[in-house]
Write an enzyme that holds these catalytic residues in place. Structure first.
Site, short mmCIF file in Angstrom:
data_model
loop_
_atom_site.label_atom_id
_atom_site.label_comp_id
_atom_site.label_asym_id
_atom_site.label_seq_id
_atom_site.Cartn_x
_atom_site.Cartn_y
_atom_site.Cartn_z
N HIS A 1 0.74 -0.83 -0.35
CA HIS A 1 0.09 0.08 0.24
C HIS A 1 0.54 1.45 -0.15
O HIS A 1 2.02 1.27 0.35
CB HIS A 1 -1.00 0.33 0.95
CG HIS A 1 -0.55 0.07 2.42
ND1 HIS A 1 -0.28 -1.18 2.90
CD2 HIS A 1 -0.24 1.19 3.40
CE1 HIS A 1 0.49 -0.82 4.27
NE2 HIS A 1 0.73 0.33 4.52
N HIS B 1 3.67 6.55 4.37
CA HIS B 1 5.24 5.60 3.62
C HIS B 1 4.38 5.40 2.22
O HIS B 1 3.56 4.92 1.87
CB HIS B 1 5.41 5.56 5.03
CG HIS B 1 4.08 4.34 5.70
ND1 HIS B 1 2.58 5.05 7.05
CD2 HIS B 1 3.12 3.46 5.43
CE1 HIS B 1 1.99 3.84 6.29
NE2 HIS B 1 1.50 2.81 5.89
N GLU C 1 7.85 0.99 5.18
CA GLU C 1 7.15 -0.37 6.20
C GLU C 1 6.72 -1.77 5.52
O GLU C 1 7.25 -1.69 4.10
CB GLU C 1 5.38 0.17 6.48
CG GLU C 1 4.80 -1.46 7.40
CD GLU C 1 3.53 -0.63 6.74
OE1 GLU C 1 2.35 0.13 7.20
OE2 GLU C 1 2.33 -1.69 8.04
C1 MC0 Z 1 -2.02 0.47 10.80
C2 MC0 Z 1 0.28 0.65 10.32
C3 MC0 Z 1 -0.24 -0.64 8.88
O1 MC0 Z 1 -0.25 -0.49 7.21
O2 MC0 Z 1 -0.21 -1.84 8.99
C4 MC0 Z 1 0.35 1.66 9.73
O3 MC0 Z 1 0.85 2.03 8.68
S1 MC0 Z 1 0.52 2.65 10.92
C5 MC0 Z 1 1.44 3.98 10.34
C6 MC0 Z 1 1.64 5.33 11.40
N1 MC0 Z 1 2.67 4.41 11.47
C7 MC0 Z 1 4.15 4.70 11.92
O4 MC0 Z 1 4.76 5.61 11.19
C8 MC0 Z 1 5.62 3.91 13.02
C9 MC0 Z 1 6.76 4.48 12.59
N2 MC0 Z 1 7.10 6.26 12.16
C10 MC0 Z 1 7.56 6.49 13.50
O5 MC0 Z 1 7.94 6.13 14.83
C11 MC0 Z 1 7.76 8.17 13.18
O6 MC0 Z 1 6.18 8.19 12.76
C12 MC0 Z 1 8.81 9.12 12.54
C13 MC0 Z 1 9.13 8.11 11.32
C14 MC0 Z 1 10.11 7.98 13.50
C15 MC0 Z 1 8.98 10.18 12.67
O7 MC0 Z 1 8.46 10.89 14.03
P1 MC0 Z 1 8.53 12.59 14.04
O8 MC0 Z 1 7.75 12.67 13.19
O9 MC0 Z 1 7.92 12.34 15.32
O10 MC0 Z 1 9.94 12.60 13.85
P2 MC0 Z 1 10.14 13.88 13.45
O11 MC0 Z 1 9.77 15.11 13.22
O12 MC0 Z 1 12.03 13.68 15.02
O13 MC0 Z 1 10.73 13.93 12.24
C16 MC0 Z 1 12.52 13.26 11.70
C17 MC0 Z 1 12.62 13.96 10.93
O14 MC0 Z 1 12.18 12.83 10.01
C18 MC0 Z 1 10.92 13.62 8.71
N3 MC0 Z 1 9.75 12.22 8.73
C19 MC0 Z 1 8.67 12.40 9.47
N4 MC0 Z 1 8.15 11.62 9.00
C20 MC0 Z 1 8.13 11.10 8.12
C21 MC0 Z 1 7.47 10.71 6.73
N5 MC0 Z 1 6.32 10.05 7.32
N6 MC0 Z 1 8.09 10.39 5.67
C22 MC0 Z 1 9.76 11.35 5.84
N7 MC0 Z 1 9.88 11.90 6.12
C23 MC0 Z 1 9.07 11.96 7.83
C24 MC0 Z 1 10.33 14.39 9.32
O15 MC0 Z 1 10.12 15.71 9.00
C25 MC0 Z 1 11.98 15.01 10.14
O16 MC0 Z 1 12.68 15.33 9.43
P3 MC0 Z 1 13.47 17.16 9.06
O17 MC0 Z 1 14.45 16.16 10.37
O18 MC0 Z 1 14.62 17.55 8.28
O19 MC0 Z 1 13.05 18.14 9.47
CO CO Z 2 0.60 0.92 6.51
#
Ligand code: MC0
Ligand code: CO
Length: 134
Positions: free
Chosen positions: A7, A79, A130
């Site tokens: 996805h 993502h 992912e």
């Molecule tokens: C239900 C399940 C499924 O499909 O089965 C799902 O999908 S659940 C979908 C939801 N779950 C997840 O996303 C889980 C994994 N995600 C995470 O752990 C987090 O979202 C992070 C990716 C670590 C980002 O966390 P957070 O926004 O708090 O951190 P942050 O603001 O310090 O961001 C660090 C740097 O990464 C960038 N950044 C953050 N999110 C981003 C994204 N989605 N795509 C690209 N870049 C991204 C920020 O702009 C920043 O860059 P700069 O420093 O350059 O400004």
């Molecule tokens: Co997902």
């Protein structure tokens, strides 16, 4: 190692409006909203002939997509999810290659009832990846 595109996820500020737009304006097959408390999101899946779109909205206080929506208030691609045959082997290979596996490093059960892991966007050309065990 990676297989099919499972996805593409889009973070949206208004889940109902986005789902309705895909249903009526784009003519897509749109599923019901699904709360995923373990992931801090509510999801709506859209079935396309060759893949799915996952509309995402924050759920709860500590949603991992809250910061993304603050930076992108009108929404944006959040993502992409690739299928792998063996998620633990994929994780170990990626860690050994220096990629950051997010969270505890242990797979969680995703929205399709299958194990998933996330890889840091800064390690993959600015794209949050992912992995889902097919
Ligand atoms: C239900 C399940 C499924 O499909 O089965 C799902 O999908 S659940 C979908 C939801 N779950 C997840 O996303 C889980 C994994 N995600 C995470 O752990 C987090 O979202 C992070 C990716 C670590 C980002 O966390 P957070 O926004 O708090 O951190 P942050 O603001 O310090 O961001 C660090 C740097 O990464 C960038 N950044 C953050 N999110 C981003 C994204 N989605 N795509 C690209 N870049 C991204 C920020 O702009 C920043 O860059 P700069 O420093 O350059 O400004
Ligand atoms: Co997902």
């Amino acid at each position: 190692m990676i297989g099919r595109l499972n996805h593409v996820a889009i973070a949206v500020p208004d889940l109902q409006a986005a789902a309705e737009q895909y249903r009526s304006t784009l003519g897509a097959k749109v599923g019901p909203p699904q709360d995923e408390p373990d992931h801090g999101v509510t999801v709506v899946f859209i079935d396309l002939p060759n893949t799915k779109i996952e509309l995402l909205h924050p759920l709860g206080e500590a949603s991992p997509i809250a910061g993304f929506l603050e930076k992108n208030p009108s929404g944006g691609i959040h993502h992409i999810c690739y299928e792998v045959d063996d998620i633990l082997a994929a994780r170990d290979h990626l860690k050994a290659s220096g990629a950051r596996v997010l969270g505890s490093g242990e797979p969680k059960i995703g929205a399709h009832g299958k194990p998933v892991l996330f890889l840091h966007p800064k390690d993959f050309n600015g794209c949050l990846v992912e992995l889902e065990q097919a």
